[in-house]
Write a protein that holds these residues in place. Structure first.
Motif, mmCIF file in Angstrom:
data_model
loop_
_atom_site.group_PDB
_atom_site.id
_atom_site.type_symbol
_atom_site.label_atom_id
_atom_site.label_comp_id
_atom_site.label_asym_id
_atom_site.label_seq_id
_atom_site.Cartn_x
_atom_site.Cartn_y
_atom_site.Cartn_z
ATOM 1 N N THR A 38 1.729 1.903 -12.780
ATOM 2 C CA THR A 38 2.617 3.050 -12.933
ATOM 3 C C THR A 38 3.034 3.234 -14.381
ATOM 4 N N LEU A 39 3.339 2.133 -15.054
ATOM 5 C CA LEU A 39 3.725 2.205 -16.468
ATOM 6 C C LEU A 39 2.590 2.757 -17.314
ATOM 7 N N LEU A 40 1.369 2.310 -17.029
ATOM 8 C CA LEU A 40 0.213 2.797 -17.775
ATOM 9 C C LEU A 40 -0.013 4.288 -17.529
ATOM 10 N N ILE A 41 0.060 4.694 -16.273
ATOM 11 C CA ILE A 41 -0.129 6.111 -15.948
ATOM 12 C C ILE A 41 0.958 6.958 -16.606
ATOM 13 N N SER A 42 2.212 6.452 -16.598
ATOM 14 C CA SER A 42 3.304 7.193 -17.222
ATOM 15 C C SER A 42 3.067 7.351 -18.712
ATOM 16 N N GLY A 46 2.517 10.836 -20.511
ATOM 17 C CA GLY A 46 3.423 11.235 -21.577
ATOM 18 C C GLY A 46 2.670 11.616 -22.841
ATOM 19 N N ALA A 47 1.683 10.786 -23.204
ATOM 20 C CA ALA A 47 0.886 11.102 -24.390
ATOM 21 C C ALA A 47 0.122 12.416 -24.202
ATOM 22 N N PHE A 48 -0.438 12.605 -23.016
ATOM 23 C CA PHE A 48 -1.157 13.854 -22.721
ATOM 24 C C PHE A 48 -0.217 15.061 -22.809
ATOM 25 N N SER A 49 1.014 14.897 -22.279
ATOM 26 C CA SER A 49 1.976 16.004 -22.318
ATOM 27 C C SER A 49 2.353 16.340 -23.756
ATOM 28 N N PHE A 50 2.564 15.310 -24.585
ATOM 29 C CA PHE A 50 2.896 15.549 -25.981
ATOM 30 C C PHE A 50 1.779 16.304 -26.688
ATOM 31 N N ILE A 51 0.555 15.830 -26.496
ATOM 32 C CA ILE A 51 -0.594 16.480 -27.139
ATOM 33 C C ILE A 51 -0.722 17.927 -26.676
ATOM 34 N N LEU A 52 -0.507 18.137 -25.379
ATOM 35 C CA LEU A 52 -0.601 19.491 -24.836
ATOM 36 C C LEU A 52 0.459 20.404 -25.449
ATOM 37 N N LYS A 156 12.997 10.527 -25.372
ATOM 38 C CA LYS A 156 14.047 9.899 -24.575
ATOM 39 C C LYS A 156 13.942 10.312 -23.114
ATOM 40 N N LEU A 157 13.701 11.612 -22.894
ATOM 41 C CA LEU A 157 13.557 12.108 -21.521
ATOM 42 C C LEU A 157 12.362 11.457 -20.828
ATOM 43 N N MET A 158 11.234 11.361 -21.562
ATOM 44 C CA MET A 158 10.042 10.740 -20.970
ATOM 45 C C MET A 158 10.277 9.262 -20.688
ATOM 46 N N LEU A 159 11.011 8.568 -21.592
ATOM 47 C CA LEU A 159 11.299 7.154 -21.376
ATOM 48 C C LEU A 159 12.152 6.957 -20.130
ATOM 49 N N ILE A 160 13.183 7.790 -19.982
ATOM 50 C CA ILE A 160 14.036 7.682 -18.794
ATOM 51 C C ILE A 160 13.230 7.993 -17.532
ATOM 52 N N SER A 161 12.397 9.046 -17.609
ATOM 53 C CA SER A 161 11.562 9.402 -16.444
ATOM 54 C C SER A 161 10.595 8.271 -16.108
ATOM 55 N N GLY A 162 10.009 7.659 -17.162
ATOM 56 C CA GLY A 162 9.084 6.557 -16.927
ATOM 57 C C GLY A 162 9.763 5.378 -16.261
ATOM 58 N N LEU A 163 11.006 5.051 -16.702
ATOM 59 C CA LEU A 163 11.747 3.944 -16.087
ATOM 60 C C LEU A 163 12.061 4.248 -14.628
#
Length: 437
Positions: A38-42, A46-52, A156-163
């Motif tokens: 799950t951590l890897l997928i997140s 997240g990286a894909f979303s940033f690039i997009l 920060k939002l992605m980190l909280i969502s990932g957790l």
């Protein structure tokens, strides 16, 4: 039994020490792997979303720049005069040297580049007009950027969502792991450390009809066959105990009757040999039955002198070196005590001494004790390298053997039964050492 040569690097070794194996929880493994996944997928998402987001923002700005450049070029083609850009954040430059200072040198070095980060937070997009040489449209778009100014907040939002996703994955994996591992744990607890005859009949019926059920059925079938084998072995040892002890007792009684009927001064080597052989057979039968029944290793143990047993084994096996130029050397340090069962130690010595005598054609057989270790070495041909790794297995023998290949197998079982350490190696000939507890 002992055979030809063996390299020192391939020494068969039977050690009394066993290493405990550390087992890991399957449920914990499922949880950790699920959370890591799950951590890897997140992270990937997240990286894909940033690039997009960055690509969408850049594409939007590039489209505005291209549209404005098209308008400026069309106006110039009609009026032969460059109009002013319609938006305030864009400006035309008619030479590389007139470009903004914070991007000029980088554009000269990288003429294919379209995007530049300037000083004091400025951000530029540059487009060289394709139809006009040395005409450049530069857009300072720092006020139009939507993603870059909010990078910290987005992270920060992605980190909280990932957790949150990891915690959710942990809960799901914990439930899944517990549900999956519970039948396996029950099966492991059922068969771990339990004698085959004490395992319940048809225990596989309580497990689900999946891979765990197949495993339980396989174990049940295996346990059933083991129980049947154990029952047959018990019947065999019981029958052997009766069938072999009876004729041995008859032979011994016949020897006693003969001696009672003849003078004590009369020496009959044949009768003496029969008496020794019957005593040896009785000890061997007792030892082999103890091994088959796995009787307690401390039963009948005591501190005994090993030298008399060595001497008796040499006498009993002496016929194997008749007419051979062989010297038998028993070191003085053999006058020592060991804690063992007399019958088992005699069977072990008979096998080892008999092997050394049988396969040594000339030279010397040496027997000594060092630090509670019995060492028997000879100058024979040694152990055949082709069978060196399985020389202690039943029915394994070399080309020179005339026996059935059970000698060293019995020695190995005796050592395992008594917690002794057996080591076989080659030096001049073969060398066998037994370390007593």
């Amino acid at each position: 039994m002992k055979n030809n040569k063996l390299n020192n690097s391939n020494q068969p070794h039977i050690d009394k020490q066993t290493h405990s194996v550390k087992f890991h929880s399957l449920s914990r493994k499922i949880v950790s792997q699920f959370c890591l996944f799950t951590l890897l997928i997140s992270a990937v998402w997240g990286a894909f979303s940033f690039i997009l987001m960055y690509n969408i923002e850049d594409e939007f700005i590039e489209r505005e720049v291209r549209q404005e450049a098209q308008y400026l070029q069309q106006t110039y083609d009609q009026n032969k005069q460059w109009p002013a850009p319609r938006v305030s954040y864009m400006k035309l430059y008619f030479s590389k040297n007139t470009l903004p200072v914070d991007i000029k040198q980088r554009y000269i070095a990288e003429p294919q580049r379209k995007e530049f980060a300037g000083e004091n937070g400025r951000h530029y997009h540059l487009l060289a007009l394709p139809k006009s040489e040395n005409v450049y449209l530069v857009a300072e778009v720092s006020e139009m950027l939507l993603v870059r100014p909010f990078t910290a907040g987005i992270l920060k939002l992605m980190l909280i969502s990932g957790l949150i996703l990891v915690l959710l994955a942990f809960f799901i994996a914990w439930q899944l792991g517990r549900k999956t591992a519970m039948p396996l744990k029950q099966l492991a607890d059922l068969v771990n450390g339990v004698a085959p005859e004490n395992i319940p009949d048809k225990f596989a019926e309580q497990f689900p009809n999946n891979e765990i059920g197949i495993l339980a059925q396989t174990l049940e079938s295996a346990m059933t066959r083991i129980n049947q084998s154990l029952h047959r072995e018990k019947c065999f040892t019981r029958d052997v105990s009766h069938e072999l002890r009876t004729p041995v007792a008859i032979i011994k009684n016949a020897v006693e009757v003969y001696r009672n009927q003849h003078s004590a001064l009369e020496n009959n080597p044949v009768i003496d040999r029969i008496s020794q052989a019957s005593t040896q057979m009785e000890q061997t039968v007792t030892t082999l039955l103890a091994l088959a029944r796995e009787e307690h290793t401390e039963a009948h143990k005591k501190h005994i002198k090993i030298l008399p047993l060595i001497e008796q084994s040499i006498i009993d096996q002496h016929h194997l070196i008749n007419n051979k130029p062989i010297e038998v050397e028993v070191n003085d340090n053999c006058d020592a005590e060991v804690y063992a069962q007399s019958g088992m130690l005699k069977v072990l010595l008979d096998n080892l001494v008999g092997n050394a005598f049988q396969y040594t054609q000339e030279g010397k057989v040496t027997i000594e004790m060092r630090n509670n270790k019995l060492i028997i070495a000879d100058t024979g041909p040694g152990i055949d390298p082709s069978i060196s790794d399985k020389i202690t297995e039943p029915a394994v023998k070399g080309s020179q053997s005339t026996g059935y290949g059970f000698g060293l197998s019995i020695v190995k079982r005796l050592c395992e039964h008594q917690n002794w350490t057996l080591v076989l190696s080659n030096e001049v000939g073969a060398k066998i050492s037994i370390t007593f507890e």
